[in-house]
Design a protein around this motif. Sequence first.
Motif, PDB file in Angstrom:
ATOM      1  N   SER A   1     -28.569  -1.581 -55.618  1.00  0.00           N
ATOM      2  CA  SER A   1     -29.104  -1.521 -57.127  1.00  0.00           C
ATOM      3  C   SER A   1     -28.247  -0.514 -57.749  1.00  0.00           C
ATOM      4  CB  SER A   1     -30.630  -0.874 -56.915  1.00  0.00           C
ATOM      5  OG  SER A   1     -30.491   0.315 -56.259  1.00  0.00           O
ATOM      6  N   HIS A   2     -28.317  -0.722 -59.262  1.00  0.00           N
ATOM      7  CA  HIS A   2     -27.695   0.302 -59.989  1.00  0.00           C
ATOM      8  C   HIS A   2     -28.045   1.507 -59.913  1.00  0.00           C
ATOM      9  CE1 HIS A   2     -26.368  -3.337 -63.141  1.00  0.00           C
ATOM     10  NE2 HIS A   2     -26.032  -3.329 -61.837  1.00  0.00           N
ATOM     11  N   LYS A   3     -29.328   1.747 -59.661  1.00  0.00           N
ATOM     12  CA  LYS A   3     -30.033   3.205 -59.526  1.00  0.00           C
ATOM     13  C   LYS A   3     -29.168   3.597 -58.175  1.00  0.00           C
ATOM     14  CE  LYS A   3     -34.256   5.515 -58.831  1.00  0.00           C
ATOM     15  NZ  LYS A   3     -35.778   5.203 -58.412  1.00  0.00           N
ATOM     16  N   GLN A   4     -28.932   3.125 -57.314  1.00  0.00           N
ATOM     17  CA  GLN A   4     -28.107   3.766 -56.064  1.00  0.00           C
ATOM     18  C   GLN A   4     -26.709   4.087 -56.443  1.00  0.00           C
ATOM     19  OE1 GLN A   4     -29.022   4.439 -52.811  1.00  0.00           O
ATOM     20  NE2 GLN A   4     -27.281   5.800 -53.278  1.00  0.00           N
ATOM     21  N   TYR A   5     -26.131   3.243 -57.252  1.00  0.00           N
ATOM     22  CA  TYR A   5     -24.821   3.709 -57.749  1.00  0.00           C
ATOM     23  C   TYR A   5     -24.762   5.018 -58.660  1.00  0.00           C
ATOM     24  CZ  TYR A   5     -22.598  -0.358 -56.067  1.00  0.00           C
ATOM     25  OH  TYR A   5     -22.205  -1.515 -55.276  1.00  0.00           O
ATOM     26  N   TYR A   6     -25.754   5.051 -59.457  1.00  0.00           N
ATOM     27  CA  TYR A   6     -25.999   6.139 -60.397  1.00  0.00           C
ATOM     28  C   TYR A   6     -26.327   7.462 -59.625  1.00  0.00           C
ATOM     29  CZ  TYR A   6     -26.227   2.607 -64.026  1.00  0.00           C
ATOM     30  OH  TYR A   6     -26.006   1.477 -64.970  1.00  0.00           O
TER      31      TYR A   6
ATOM     32  N   LEU B   1     -13.538   6.938 -60.044  1.00  0.00           N
ATOM     33  CA  LEU B   1     -14.565   6.614 -59.529  1.00  0.00           C
ATOM     34  C   LEU B   1     -15.601   5.957 -60.526  1.00  0.00           C
ATOM     35  CD1 LEU B   1     -16.466   6.467 -56.865  1.00  0.00           C
ATOM     36  CD2 LEU B   1     -17.067   8.712 -57.163  1.00  0.00           C
ATOM     37  N   ARG B   2     -15.829   6.421 -61.461  1.00  0.00           N
ATOM     38  CA  ARG B   2     -16.846   6.105 -62.707  1.00  0.00           C
ATOM     39  C   ARG B   2     -16.138   4.789 -63.135  1.00  0.00           C
ATOM     40  NH1 ARG B   2     -17.025   4.974 -67.777  1.00  0.00           N
ATOM     41  NH2 ARG B   2     -14.899   4.497 -67.924  1.00  0.00           N
ATOM     42  N   ALA B   3     -15.089   4.561 -63.152  1.00  0.00           N
ATOM     43  CA  ALA B   3     -14.833   3.050 -63.358  1.00  0.00           C
ATOM     44  C   ALA B   3     -15.064   1.972 -62.312  1.00  0.00           C
ATOM     45  CB  ALA B   3     -12.933   2.993 -63.678  1.00  0.00           C
ATOM     46  N   LYS B   4     -14.980   2.472 -61.200  1.00  0.00           N
ATOM     47  CA  LYS B   4     -15.408   1.496 -59.897  1.00  0.00           C
ATOM     48  C   LYS B   4     -16.908   1.341 -59.968  1.00  0.00           C
ATOM     49  CE  LYS B   4     -11.515   2.779 -56.781  1.00  0.00           C
ATOM     50  NZ  LYS B   4     -10.992   3.634 -55.687  1.00  0.00           N
ATOM     51  N   ILE B   5     -17.680   2.444 -60.292  1.00  0.00           N
ATOM     52  CA  ILE B   5     -19.134   2.238 -60.161  1.00  0.00           C
ATOM     53  C   ILE B   5     -19.485   1.386 -61.659  1.00  0.00           C
ATOM     54  CG2 ILE B   5     -21.474   3.538 -60.716  1.00  0.00           C
ATOM     55  CD1 ILE B   5     -20.157   5.686 -58.880  1.00  0.00           C
TER      56      ILE B   5
END
Length: 634
Positions: free
Chosen positions: A183-188, A226-230
């Motif tokens: 989920s996007h929430k996990q990445y955030y 890392l921000r770009a990968k997420i």
Amino acid sequence: MDWMFDEVEKKAAEDIYSARSWLLVTKCIFPRNFRVLFEAYKLEKSEMNASQCASLIVEMFRSFPDEYLLNKELELMVIPPPGDKDSQQFLSSIFDSLQPDMQQNILMYTAGRQIDINSRCKLTLTAMRKIPRDTMKYGIPLTEKLLECEKIEAPSTALNKYRKLLVCDVIPVICECTAVELSHKQYYKWLQKAIEFFVAVHTSPRKLLTEAIGKSSIKWTDLEALRAKIGMQCSWEPYSEKNLPLVDRMKFIKDMHRLSRTDVSGNINKRQIFYTSLLLLLESSIEFSKLLDPAFCDSVPGNASHIIYLQPFNNNEPGSTPVSLSSLKESLHDCFQVARTSWSILQTNESFSKDFNHLVKRWKMERWAWFQLLMSLRDIFEKDYKACVLRLNRLLEQNRIDHYPHVNIRCLTILATVYYTTNQKALSCRCIIECLTKLKSNQLLQNMHHSRIDSIVFSDTSDVNPMILMPLNQSNLLPSWIFIFVTSLMQNVQSSACTDETLGHILVLSQHGWPQWKEVCGNILDIVSRKTAFSYPIFFDYIVVGDILEEISLLWNSNEKKTITLHRGTFASQQRVTRGVNKGTEEEFNNMITTQMNTGESGLEDLLVEFILKQESSLMDCLLAADGAGPMET
């Protein structure tokens, strides 16, 4: 069996094929025996036969995975020790001869046996890279294990080896895998962990940093990567190119934020705006602090420490701009504008503000002195002086033990000028006295004592006194402090609260930067000349400027009858002076004037600091006495 192995060893030295035959016979007699297989492995290893060694490794691993000798060999294969490069190279060739699935199985099995979390993490990551489709299978449990270890061993700080492994090693590998479904929430959540870790890395003392995570180079570009990968996993819009400077990244997200306000279709990812603005705010704030003082996170201030504060007077005199400060100003200005813009974006809507305030509390950002100091400057730019005062007083309270004395110096200096600007003169002078006390009493701050260097206007605001950038030391700050004291005391001169002490204190302080305060000094001497009595017993302790001494001498030797007390101690404390009368007293007075003239003004700065500190009580009484006082009676 031992006899058969002895024969194998003898044959190996003479004929490898004969030795292999003996092992084949032994294997037929003892078909499920680990020792037979391991001896065969040793034989092929001595012959540097990588493919045959790999086959035997597979057979032993499938049948005897718990054997100590096998596990030791597997560890040597996947965690090569420093030393014999030829041996390491051959072991690697054995491992490379295995099928990817078997490589992964061996890696994960060996990883599970590791006590050291670094080794376990390294092996698991290697296994994930071998077969990306199993990233979810092995990667997610690894992140949970690292967070569990952090919770047990380092619950109060993000600066630990587990967070480093999570942020710098594990999460990037997971994000690189397109087969991962999270989920996007996990990445955030992971991005929050990463931002918190990078902030800790870039704001911790060097010694603490080395103790916590060892010697390593962790740069902001790593976090941006890392921000770009997420962002790729969360369908964010990428930057136009890699490695953009702060200002360009801010322009990109500012434009996106502007477009989002009219985006009714929901095509613009608001989470991208929030997290990118958060990252830019913290990165620019830290870089701003480093530019002001490269050693800002240490307890000892650096030799290149600077300060920005609200100048209490408007100085429009033309002057050359020091090249070093001009370059520094440009870099500081860029960082400051990025921080201001990022902060504004994070406050633009209720959702952003709520999420940001949640992180403020969780990360305890009110304790980040570097951040609060920058926010206090933002408050001043926005003319929110009340917020600035609350922020800095809270920071002073948290830092009252003086672990970071230069933080207190910065807080008090900014507070002094803000109090003065808001017409709280006594509080302003109280801050100056406290600041001078800390400068004088703390040996760590002695390197901040001298080196007078011109300042440079940091802000371009014309309707208020400018923000000033200058090297942080007593010599540079003293002109503003003297200005505050003199102008504050001068407000009392025309009130009934005006005393001889007030007039005398102004005379002492007006010596600074002479003849800058010559006109003020002249006004005070005019008031003294109209008085029938004047008493300032510490006059000869602090007055050394020749022009003031000459004026006082003329006043003393005038025809008018006055009661003037200018000294104390073994001499008479008070004299009725009439021209031609009491010749001995006149000679005594003139000798004291001559002595003061010969003293000179070379140590005037230190003398004035000593005066302010020793006369603290009297100065504050003079400043507070005017409250409620009416005009002076004539």
